[in-house]
Design a protein around this motif. Structure first.
Motif, PDB file in Angstrom:
ATOM      1  N   LEU A  57      31.542  45.651  30.462  1.00  0.00           N
ATOM      2  CA  LEU A  57      32.442  44.971  29.528  1.00  0.00           C
ATOM      3  C   LEU A  57      33.802  45.660  29.471  1.00  0.00           C
ATOM      4  CD1 LEU A  57      29.918  44.129  26.691  1.00  0.00           C
ATOM      5  CD2 LEU A  57      30.937  42.535  28.338  1.00  0.00           C
ATOM      6  N   ASP A  58      33.805  46.961  29.568  1.00  0.00           N
ATOM      7  CA  ASP A  58      35.068  47.695  29.575  1.00  0.00           C
ATOM      8  C   ASP A  58      35.875  47.373  30.836  1.00  0.00           C
ATOM      9  OD1 ASP A  58      36.874  49.721  28.450  1.00  0.00           O
ATOM     10  OD2 ASP A  58      36.305  50.854  30.236  1.00  0.00           O
ATOM     11  N   ILE A  59      35.224  47.354  31.973  1.00  0.00           N
ATOM     12  CA  ILE A  59      35.896  47.054  33.239  1.00  0.00           C
ATOM     13  C   ILE A  59      36.492  45.646  33.211  1.00  0.00           C
ATOM     14  CG2 ILE A  59      35.508  46.659  35.716  1.00  0.00           C
ATOM     15  CD1 ILE A  59      33.303  48.891  35.496  1.00  0.00           C
ATOM     16  N   ALA A  60      35.789  44.703  32.603  1.00  0.00           N
ATOM     17  CA  ALA A  60      36.196  43.299  32.627  1.00  0.00           C
ATOM     18  C   ALA A  60      37.155  42.898  31.507  1.00  0.00           C
ATOM     19  CB  ALA A  60      34.955  42.405  32.586  1.00  0.00           C
ATOM     20  N   GLN A  61      37.626  43.829  30.720  1.00  0.00           N
ATOM     21  CA  GLN A  61      38.490  43.460  29.594  1.00  0.00           C
ATOM     22  C   GLN A  61      39.735  42.688  30.019  1.00  0.00           C
ATOM     23  OE1 GLN A  61      38.811  45.758  25.913  1.00  0.00           O
ATOM     24  NE2 GLN A  61      37.847  47.418  27.073  1.00  0.00           N
ATOM     25  N   ASP A  62      40.348  43.082  31.116  1.00  0.00           N
ATOM     26  CA  ASP A  62      41.544  42.377  31.596  1.00  0.00           C
ATOM     27  C   ASP A  62      41.240  41.488  32.795  1.00  0.00           C
ATOM     28  OD1 ASP A  62      43.236  43.561  29.673  1.00  0.00           O
ATOM     29  OD2 ASP A  62      43.359  45.381  30.896  1.00  0.00           O
ATOM     30  N   GLY A  63      39.960  41.248  33.047  1.00  0.00           N
ATOM     31  CA  GLY A  63      39.534  40.434  34.167  1.00  0.00           C
ATOM     32  C   GLY A  63      39.202  41.291  35.368  1.00  0.00           C
ATOM     33  N   ALA A  64      38.077  41.001  36.006  1.00  0.00           N
ATOM     34  CA  ALA A  64      37.655  41.763  37.173  1.00  0.00           C
ATOM     35  C   ALA A  64      36.751  40.904  38.047  1.00  0.00           C
ATOM     36  CB  ALA A  64      36.907  43.027  36.752  1.00  0.00           C
ATOM     37  N   ILE A  65      36.912  41.066  39.363  1.00  0.00           N
ATOM     38  CA  ILE A  65      36.021  40.364  40.277  1.00  0.00           C
ATOM     39  C   ILE A  65      34.711  41.142  40.371  1.00  0.00           C
ATOM     40  CG2 ILE A  65      37.906  39.307  41.596  1.00  0.00           C
ATOM     41  CD1 ILE A  65      37.400  41.414  43.787  1.00  0.00           C
ATOM     42  N   LYS A  66      33.682  40.462  40.859  1.00  0.00           N
ATOM     43  CA  LYS A  66      32.342  41.056  40.922  1.00  0.00           C
ATOM     44  C   LYS A  66      32.330  42.366  41.716  1.00  0.00           C
ATOM     45  CE  LYS A  66      29.081  38.101  41.510  1.00  0.00           C
ATOM     46  NZ  LYS A  66      28.135  37.135  42.091  1.00  0.00           N
ATOM     47  N   THR A  67      33.060  42.417  42.820  1.00  0.00           N
ATOM     48  CA  THR A  67      33.082  43.618  43.659  1.00  0.00           C
ATOM     49  C   THR A  67      33.660  44.807  42.911  1.00  0.00           C
ATOM     50  OG1 THR A  67      33.349  42.231  45.607  1.00  0.00           O
ATOM     51  CG2 THR A  67      33.849  44.563  45.876  1.00  0.00           C
TER      52      THR A  67
ATOM     53  N   GLU B 132      32.513  36.128  30.235  1.00  0.00           N
ATOM     54  CA  GLU B 132      32.693  34.770  30.740  1.00  0.00           C
ATOM     55  C   GLU B 132      33.294  34.827  32.135  1.00  0.00           C
ATOM     56  OE1 GLU B 132      35.185  32.775  27.935  1.00  0.00           O
ATOM     57  OE2 GLU B 132      36.986  33.832  28.545  1.00  0.00           O
ATOM     58  N   TYR B 133      32.967  33.803  32.926  1.00  0.00           N
ATOM     59  CA  TYR B 133      33.450  33.723  34.295  1.00  0.00           C
ATOM     60  C   TYR B 133      34.518  32.642  34.379  1.00  0.00           C
ATOM     61  CZ  TYR B 133      33.436  33.044  39.340  1.00  0.00           C
ATOM     62  OH  TYR B 133      33.803  32.933  40.659  1.00  0.00           O
ATOM     63  N   ALA B 134      35.648  32.989  35.016  1.00  0.00           N
ATOM     64  CA  ALA B 134      36.729  32.030  35.240  1.00  0.00           C
ATOM     65  C   ALA B 134      36.698  31.668  36.728  1.00  0.00           C
ATOM     66  CB  ALA B 134      38.071  32.634  34.865  1.00  0.00           C
ATOM     67  N   PRO B 135      36.071  30.532  37.090  1.00  0.00           N
ATOM     68  CA  PRO B 135      35.899  30.196  38.506  1.00  0.00           C
ATOM     69  C   PRO B 135      37.219  30.000  39.264  1.00  0.00           C
ATOM     70  CG  PRO B 135      35.119  28.403  37.112  1.00  0.00           C
ATOM     71  CD  PRO B 135      35.491  29.531  36.214  1.00  0.00           C
ATOM     72  N   ASP B 136      38.239  29.508  38.584  1.00  0.00           N
ATOM     73  CA  ASP B 136      39.525  29.302  39.254  1.00  0.00           C
ATOM     74  C   ASP B 136      40.168  30.620  39.687  1.00  0.00           C
ATOM     75  OD1 ASP B 136      39.658  29.589  36.414  1.00  0.00           O
ATOM     76  OD2 ASP B 136      41.792  29.105  36.483  1.00  0.00           O
ATOM     77  N   GLU B 137      39.857  31.710  38.976  1.00  0.00           N
ATOM     78  CA  GLU B 137      40.390  33.037  39.304  1.00  0.00           C
ATOM     79  C   GLU B 137      39.356  33.916  39.997  1.00  0.00           C
ATOM     80  OE1 GLU B 137      42.567  35.018  36.072  1.00  0.00           O
ATOM     81  OE2 GLU B 137      42.061  33.238  34.897  1.00  0.00           O
ATOM     82  N   ASN B 138      38.101  33.486  39.987  1.00  0.00           N
ATOM     83  CA  ASN B 138      36.991  34.265  40.537  1.00  0.00           C
ATOM     84  C   ASN B 138      36.869  35.609  39.821  1.00  0.00           C
ATOM     85  OD1 ASN B 138      34.784  34.565  42.269  1.00  0.00           O
ATOM     86  ND2 ASN B 138      35.987  35.737  43.735  1.00  0.00           N
ATOM     87  N   LYS B 139      37.090  35.592  38.495  1.00  0.00           N
ATOM     88  CA  LYS B 139      37.049  36.823  37.701  1.00  0.00           C
ATOM     89  C   LYS B 139      36.151  36.662  36.484  1.00  0.00           C
ATOM     90  CE  LYS B 139      41.565  38.801  38.724  1.00  0.00           C
ATOM     91  NZ  LYS B 139      42.810  39.298  38.113  1.00  0.00           N
TER      92      LYS B 139
END
Length: 100
Positions: A14-24, A51-58
């Protein structure tokens, strides 16, 4: 590396994804295998923390996920003040005063 609990891993993601992050990026920064990251992403999405944003793949941390991070930080501070500061600094989270 020390064994981490499921809560520790969830908080890291959750910390990594705060500003958006791809799966890798999540996989490498959280030190997880591909099957592990798939499991955790699914679990966090099912619980509304990610949450996943498919248009950004993040993946993005939701308000519910940010609330979890704050609670995780506070519990860590209450249970083990010295070690929680170390863990929080690894997560890039600063301690804040809590009124109560």
């Amino acid at each position: 590396m020390k064994n981490r609990s499921r809560l520790d891993i969830a908080a890291t993601i959750l910390d990594i994804a705060q500003d958006g992050a791809i799966k890798t990026r999540i996989m490498y920064e959280a030190f997880l295998s591909f099957p592990q990251v798939k499991e955790y992403l699914g679990l966090l999405q099912a619980n509304g923390a990610l949450e996943y944003a498919p248009d950004e793949n993040k993946y993005y941390t939701t308000p519910r996920g940010r609330s979890f991070l704050l609670g995780y930080k506070e519990i860590g501070r209450l249970l083990s003040p010295k070690s929680s500061r170390l863990a929080l600094s690894r997560l890039g989270m600063e301690e804040t005063a809590v009124s109560g």
